[in-house]
Design a protein around this motif. Structure first.
Motif, mmCIF file in Angstrom:
data_model
loop_
_atom_site.group_PDB
_atom_site.id
_atom_site.type_symbol
_atom_site.label_atom_id
_atom_site.label_comp_id
_atom_site.label_asym_id
_atom_site.label_seq_id
_atom_site.Cartn_x
_atom_site.Cartn_y
_atom_site.Cartn_z
ATOM 1 N N ASP A 1 14.505 112.322 -14.089
ATOM 2 C CA ASP A 1 15.135 113.326 -13.232
ATOM 3 C C ASP A 1 16.183 114.112 -14.016
ATOM 4 O O ASP A 1 17.054 113.544 -14.670
ATOM 5 C CB ASP A 1 15.800 112.655 -12.028
ATOM 6 C CG ASP A 1 14.790 112.029 -11.077
ATOM 7 O OD1 ASP A 1 13.758 112.674 -10.818
ATOM 8 O OD2 ASP A 1 15.018 110.897 -10.624
ATOM 9 N N THR B 1 12.460 117.293 -14.810
ATOM 10 C CA THR B 1 12.568 118.111 -13.597
ATOM 11 C C THR B 1 13.893 118.855 -13.618
ATOM 12 O O THR B 1 14.744 118.626 -14.485
ATOM 13 C CB THR B 1 12.515 117.233 -12.332
ATOM 14 O OG1 THR B 1 13.776 116.544 -12.191
ATOM 15 C CG2 THR B 1 11.391 116.215 -12.420
ATOM 16 N N ARG C 1 16.074 118.505 -8.815
ATOM 17 C CA ARG C 1 15.961 118.688 -7.368
ATOM 18 C C ARG C 1 14.729 117.947 -6.863
ATOM 19 O O ARG C 1 13.802 117.673 -7.625
ATOM 20 C CB ARG C 1 15.847 120.173 -7.012
ATOM 21 C CG ARG C 1 17.074 120.996 -7.352
ATOM 22 C CD ARG C 1 16.904 122.428 -6.877
ATOM 23 N NE ARG C 1 15.743 123.064 -7.494
ATOM 24 C CZ ARG C 1 15.238 124.244 -7.087
ATOM 25 N NH1 ARG C 1 15.778 124.878 -6.054
ATOM 26 N NH2 ARG C 1 14.197 124.761 -7.710
ATOM 27 N N VAL C 2 14.737 117.616 -5.580
ATOM 28 C CA VAL C 2 13.594 116.959 -4.971
ATOM 29 C C VAL C 2 13.249 117.695 -3.684
ATOM 30 O O VAL C 2 14.136 118.118 -2.936
ATOM 31 C CB VAL C 2 13.878 115.460 -4.685
ATOM 32 C CG1 VAL C 2 15.049 115.312 -3.731
ATOM 33 C CG2 VAL C 2 12.636 114.753 -4.165
ATOM 34 N N HIS C 3 11.962 117.900 -3.457
ATOM 35 C CA HIS C 3 11.491 118.549 -2.242
ATOM 36 C C HIS C 3 11.053 117.461 -1.266
ATOM 37 O O HIS C 3 10.222 116.621 -1.601
ATOM 38 C CB HIS C 3 10.317 119.481 -2.551
ATOM 39 C CG HIS C 3 10.598 120.456 -3.657
ATOM 40 N ND1 HIS C 3 11.343 121.585 -3.487
ATOM 41 C CD2 HIS C 3 10.237 120.414 -4.973
ATOM 42 C CE1 HIS C 3 11.424 122.239 -4.633
ATOM 43 N NE2 HIS C 3 10.763 121.545 -5.553
ATOM 44 N N VAL C 4 11.626 117.473 -0.070
ATOM 45 C CA VAL C 4 11.338 116.433 0.924
ATOM 46 C C VAL C 4 10.649 117.072 2.115
ATOM 47 O O VAL C 4 11.186 117.995 2.744
ATOM 48 C CB VAL C 4 12.637 115.735 1.382
ATOM 49 C CG1 VAL C 4 12.298 114.600 2.349
ATOM 50 C CG2 VAL C 4 13.413 115.203 0.180
ATOM 51 N N SER C 5 9.432 116.580 2.441
ATOM 52 C CA SER C 5 8.686 117.117 3.578
ATOM 53 C C SER C 5 9.173 116.462 4.862
ATOM 54 O O SER C 5 9.983 115.529 4.844
ATOM 55 C CB SER C 5 7.190 116.860 3.378
ATOM 56 O OG SER C 5 6.930 115.468 3.396
ATOM 57 N N GLU D 1 8.293 112.950 -0.910
ATOM 58 C CA GLU D 1 9.046 113.665 -1.934
ATOM 59 C C GLU D 1 8.109 114.276 -2.971
ATOM 60 O O GLU D 1 7.033 113.744 -3.252
ATOM 61 C CB GLU D 1 10.027 112.725 -2.650
ATOM 62 C CG GLU D 1 11.126 112.179 -1.743
ATOM 63 C CD GLU D 1 12.119 111.325 -2.520
ATOM 64 O OE1 GLU D 1 11.883 111.089 -3.729
ATOM 65 O OE2 GLU D 1 13.138 110.914 -1.931
ATOM 66 N N SER D 2 8.539 115.404 -3.525
ATOM 67 C CA SER D 2 7.806 116.015 -4.629
ATOM 68 C C SER D 2 8.804 116.712 -5.543
ATOM 69 O O SER D 2 9.923 117.026 -5.134
ATOM 70 C CB SER D 2 6.766 117.031 -4.111
ATOM 71 O OG SER D 2 7.414 118.107 -3.454
ATOM 72 N N VAL D 3 8.387 116.901 -6.789
ATOM 73 C CA VAL D 3 9.235 117.576 -7.766
ATOM 74 C C VAL D 3 8.396 118.606 -8.500
ATOM 75 O O VAL D 3 7.164 118.618 -8.395
ATOM 76 C CB VAL D 3 9.850 116.583 -8.774
ATOM 77 C CG1 VAL D 3 10.748 115.575 -8.075
ATOM 78 C CG2 VAL D 3 8.764 115.875 -9.579
ATOM 79 N N THR D 4 9.080 119.442 -9.280
ATOM 80 C CA THR D 4 8.389 120.444 -10.088
ATOM 81 C C THR D 4 8.591 120.116 -11.560
ATOM 82 O O THR D 4 9.719 119.869 -11.994
ATOM 83 C CB THR D 4 8.936 121.856 -9.804
ATOM 84 O OG1 THR D 4 8.762 122.153 -8.411
ATOM 85 C CG2 THR D 4 8.217 122.895 -10.643
#
Length: 406
Positions: free
Chosen positions: A246, A250, A253-257, A262-265
């Protein structure tokens, strides 16, 4: 190489770096790091980079300093305890070193490890002046136009100016402040006088930032802040690359639905960087303090070994290196936050991404131009694979290997 002189016999130039273990102002000072490199190793590197210096020695009473000096490429002279006290002079250490060497030097270069930014070009210029018999001694100093004062019983009195006539600062006759970084001496003259100043004394004017001398914790902090500005973009020469996940792979940041997934770029450029490093035979490892299927999936995709749920990253890195017989001095660790500092302190190449925590930036030997998740690993790969004299295949060769077989 030996240094030419005006006579027929070339001069033998020897550099001696006194570095004792005791230090009250900054404990363990000579092993403290500036720009990710210990002070003693920085001094050795400057001496080795000077074309005119034939041999580099570190005089020390400390086993850890001796180990670091040898790793940096110097020969160690064991200094007796009686010459390693707070009151022992540098001249005594230099005399002992030359006696140990049989006084075989023609020119003596005395470098202090507490000056982390010694320029090899300045060393070569100073050596030439002594070797060519222009001077008996040349020492490093910075030019100053400061108004100097001294305190007397009746008050402050101007030292280098008439207080009743206020000149412009630039109209003051320049003064020269000794930095302590280096002294180049005719060895026979030093032997005769027993002191660093004798005969015809010349000044090697060095720049202000390069004149920093570390005598306190504040000086060390200043040098650490200045180091990135004075360190050229160097090739990274390592056998293994270890990274945090992390904030490195990446953008932290973390994307949380809505269901908590969780997902990352991640960067495809970083993926190519790992591919090139792997094909070049560079060892690879990801260490993460968390247990996350995202990390596992990315590591599997990159074909990189991963250690997760690691509370003590430094211990894990040490064990990993020992099991693979990898020298930590030949390891790069890429980090971004404070929990990476332990690993950064262990390796020879601590590296920070551009948007790392300030403490990580201060601990880094190399600060990347790329931020985490934006090609930082690819930048590391390019700088490893383009190292001067590197035995690694060229980027073009590695790229051709990555193409499918027709």
């Amino acid at each position: 190489m030996t240094t030419p002189s005006t006579g027929n016999t070339p001069k033998v130039v020897v550099a001696v770096i006194p570095a004792r273990g005791g230090s009250k102002g900054v404990p363990g000072k000579n092993l403290r790091r500036v720009g990710g490199v210990s002070l003693v190793a920085r001094a050795v590197a400057s001496a080795l980079a000077a074309e005119s210096i034939d041999h580099v020695y570190v005089s020390t009473d400390d086993a850890a300093i001796a180990l670091a000096a040898r790793a940096a490429g110097a020969t160690v002279i064991d200094r007796p305890a009686e010459l390693s006290t707070d009151t022992a002079s540098s001249e005594a250490a230099l005399t002992h070193a030359l006696e140990t060497l049989g006084w075989s030097a023609d020119v003596l270069v005395f470098i202090q490890a507490t000056s982390p930014f010694v320029d090899p070009v300045d060393l070569d210029a100073a050596v030439a002046r002594v070797a060519d018999d222009e001077c008996d001694v040349v020492f490093a100093a910075r030019r100053t136009h400061a108004f100097l004062w001294r305190l007397t019983e009746s008050g402050a009195v101007g030292v280098n100016h008439d207080a009743s006539v206020r000149l412009r600062r630039q109209d003051l006759e320049p003064q020269f402040q000794e930095t302590g970084a280096f002294y180049v001496m005719d060895a026979a003259g030093f032997r005769s006088s027993g002191f660093r100043f004798f005969g015809r004394v010349g000044i090697a004017v060095v720049d202000d930032l390069g004149s920093i001398d570390i005598d306190s914790a504040d000086d060390l902090e200043l040098a650490t802040r200045v180091a990135p500005m004075l360190t050229p973009r160097a090739a990274i020469e390592v056998d293994a690359v270890v990274t945090d996940f992390d904030g490195v792979h990446t953008d932290d940041r973390v994307h949380v639905s809505a269901d908590g997934t969780e997902s990352v770029t991640a960067s495809r450029a970083d993926g190519m960087g790992f591919s090139l490093l792997r094909r070049a035979g560079i060892g690879l490892l990801i260490i993460s303090s968390e247990t996350n299927p995202i990390v596992s999936a990315r590591a599997q995709k990159l074909q990189v070994e991963v250690l997760q749920s690691i509370d003590d990253k430094a211990a894990a890195l040490t064990t990993w290196a020992l099991e693979r017989d990898v020298d930590l001095e030949r390891v790069a660790f890429v980090g971004n936050d404070v929990n990476d500092l332990g690993c950064m302190a262990l390796v020879g190449w601590p590296i920070a991404v551009a948007d790392a925590h300030p403490l990580v930036l201060s601990a880094a030997r190399v600060t990347l131009s790329a931020k985490g998740g934006h090609g930082a690993i690819r930048e590391v790969a390019d700088r490893i694979l383009t190292a001067p004299g590197s035995a690694q295949p060229t980027l073009e060769e590695l790229w051709s290997r990555s193409l499918p077989t027709p």
